[in-house]
Design a protein around this motif. Structure first.
Motif, PDB file in Angstrom:
ATOM      1  N   HIS A  63     107.036  53.946  30.717  1.00 23.11           N
ATOM      2  CA  HIS A  63     105.725  54.566  30.929  1.00 23.11           C
ATOM      3  C   HIS A  63     105.178  54.137  32.283  1.00 23.11           C
ATOM      4  N   HIS A  65     103.083  55.770  36.081  1.00 21.01           N
ATOM      5  CA  HIS A  65     102.490  56.873  36.848  1.00 21.01           C
ATOM      6  C   HIS A  65     102.483  56.475  38.321  1.00 21.01           C
ATOM      7  N   HIS A 233      99.660  60.275  25.368  1.00 20.92           N
ATOM      8  CA  HIS A 233      98.750  59.128  25.292  1.00 20.92           C
ATOM      9  C   HIS A 233      97.985  59.182  23.971  1.00 20.92           C
ATOM     10  N   HIS A 271     100.250  53.460  24.530  1.00 27.84           N
ATOM     11  CA  HIS A 271      99.090  52.561  24.414  1.00 27.84           C
ATOM     12  C   HIS A 271      98.620  52.278  22.986  1.00 27.84           C
ATOM     13  N   ASP A 321     102.843  51.469  33.593  1.00 24.12           N
ATOM     14  CA  ASP A 321     101.681  52.358  33.710  1.00 24.12           C
ATOM     15  C   ASP A 321     101.225  52.556  35.149  1.00 24.12           C
TER      16      ASP A 321
HETATM   17 ZN   LIG Z   1      99.734  56.510  30.972  1.00 23.54          ZN
END
Ligand SMILES: [Zn+2]
Length: 457
Positions: A63, A65, A233, A271, A321
């Protein structure tokens, strides 16, 4: 076919689901496959024989970004830009990345994508699952160019401009998402299986509060027809829980997804920090994987404890993340935050955390050829230099890896048999040039009036 031999003072093994460490073994690579794990020195075109190395299956960061977090870096620490200590996802990260994509040229978007992938590789990851706005398809181009194994996950929304109001409720205009589905299908047709299968396209409806019921059902049906994993998410905060309960007859985000048939072994749920214990039991029963990213929540004062999810019997894997792409550092944080939050020293132990980025992560995306060092497996390998004085002395290399090592100790990163990082340096291009161009493009976003306003608040 190029052959490579890598010596490890320590070599991680997964036999019959049990993790162990071999001492003083060689891993022999032939082309894109592992040919042998052997105590005797093999002959090979390229030999890496320095002692002190820990040879691991390629670490999997499921995960991340690259784009949306870079727009916040060093602006949003220490509470800056956060109203009432709340999440910055819908107030800063998403609106600014959306604007950034609009104002940047293709080459500037490429520069940011390259910088992120450089950091992922230098952080030890051979595989990344990367949800990102479909408006920056250059993520795929950069992944193809730079050699990482890339599970690209172009976002789908019921509307592409979901924003939270001052009440924290996310509103969206409709419940169709047809345009995003058309874009996703085009990206899937273009990139899925590209670069000898190194590029994959994942179904990624953005979140429970930005995607309506019919849309989520349609996303799941398409993913299952194509055999691709689904990631989204889930329960990122209490506002989301309240929003979903109000919209859908008191259902929690996990119950909402279960109602729609999405809670299943092909779902990777990011998450889940505002999930109840009942939600976690439901997710465990359905075989869902939780993506745990402890540091980005620690930044905002929230606890995302690996041990809470793993302790509920959920397959729990670790991602960065986009916040700090040092996967070893994230594992260290996962260990410490679990220990602090549970008040126990024996949770989130080193073998469990190593499994979370190797064998367990491979199982989560249905890739038995990844996450293990064995003859026939795909040659994705991460090698950590444990000879660093900061790591001495070593009694247990797995504990040393989690407690003491970080990205500075990443030595070799091999993807599909190709050497992407050696001596900690990216082999495909000049690191400083990638960093300079990526940072310059991010600065253009920071110069926007709306960015200045967001960061000044
Ligand atoms: Zn995320």
């Amino acid at each position: 076919m190029t052959t490579r031999a890598v010596f490890g003072s320590y070599v991680l093994q997964h036999g019959d689901g049990v993790q162990s460490v071999l001492r003083d073994h060689w891993v022999l690579i032939e082309g894109s496959r592992i040919a042998a794990v052997t105590p005797s020195r093999p002959t090979a075109d390229e030999v890496h024989d320095r002692p002190g190395r820990f040879v691991l299956p390629g670490l999997m960061n499921l995960h991340n970004h690259c784009f949306s977090e870079q727009v916040a870096r060093t602006h949003t620490e220490d509470g800056n830009g956060r109203k009432n200590n709340k999440s910055i996802v819908y107030t800063i990260l998403m609106p600014l990345s959306r604007r950034g994509i609009e104002i940047l040229s293709r080459e500037e978007r490429m520069a940011i994508a390259r910088l992120g992938i450089l950091q992922l590789l230098k952080g030890g990851a051979t595989t990344v699952m990367e949800p990102f706005r479909a408006g920056i398809p250059e993520m795929f181009d950069a992944a193809a160019e730079m050699g990482i194994r890339f599970y690209g996950a172009p976002y789908l929304f019921s509307t592409s401009n979901a924003q939270a109001g001052t009440d924290g409720v996310v509103r969206y205009a409709g419940d169709d998402g047809a345009a995003d589905l058309a874009i996703w299908k085009a990206l899937h047709a273009k990139w899925h299986g590209h670069s000898d299968g190194r590029l994959q396209v994942t179904m990624s409806p953005h979140a429970t509060d930005t995607c309506g019921p019919d849309f989520l059902r349609e996303c799941a049906a398409i993913a299952r027809a194509l055999g691709v994993p689904i990631t989204t998410h889930v329960a990122q905060g209490q506002d989301e829980v309240a929003t979903i309960k109000a919209r859908y007859q008191g259902r929690t985000p996990a119950e909402y997804l279960d109602w729609l048939g999405l809670l299943a072994p092909d779902l990777l749920a990011a998450h889940c920090i505002a999930s109840s214990d009942d939600d976690l039991a439901l997710m465990a029963a359905r075989g869902v994987t939780v993506l745990n990213c402890p540091r980005v929540f620690a930044r905002g004062g929230s606890t995302a404890a690996f041990s809470r999810f793993a302790g509920a019997g959920i397959r729990t894997v670790i991602g960065t993340d986009g916040y700090n792409l040092d996967l070893l550092g994230e594992m260290n944080a996962a260990s410490l935050i679990s220990k602090i939050s549970s008040g126990r020293a024996d949770v989130a132990d080193s073998p469990a955390l190593i499994d979370a980025v190797t064998a367990s992560a491979a199982a989560a995306i249905g890739r038995p050829d990844l996450g293990r060092l064995a003859p026939g497996a795909t040659a994705d390998i991460t090698v950590v230099d444990m000879s660093d004085p900061m790591l001495q002395p070593i009694h247990d290399p797995r504990r040393g890896l989690i407690a003491l090592a970080n990205r500075a100790n990443i030595d070799l990163v091999i993807v599909d048999g190709d050497l992407r990082v050696a001596g900690g340096r990216y082999q495909g291009a000049d690191e400083a040039a990638i960093a300079a161009k990526g940072a310059a493009a991010v600065h253009k976003i920071w110069d926007l009036p709306e960015a200045r306003a967001a960061f000044a608040s």
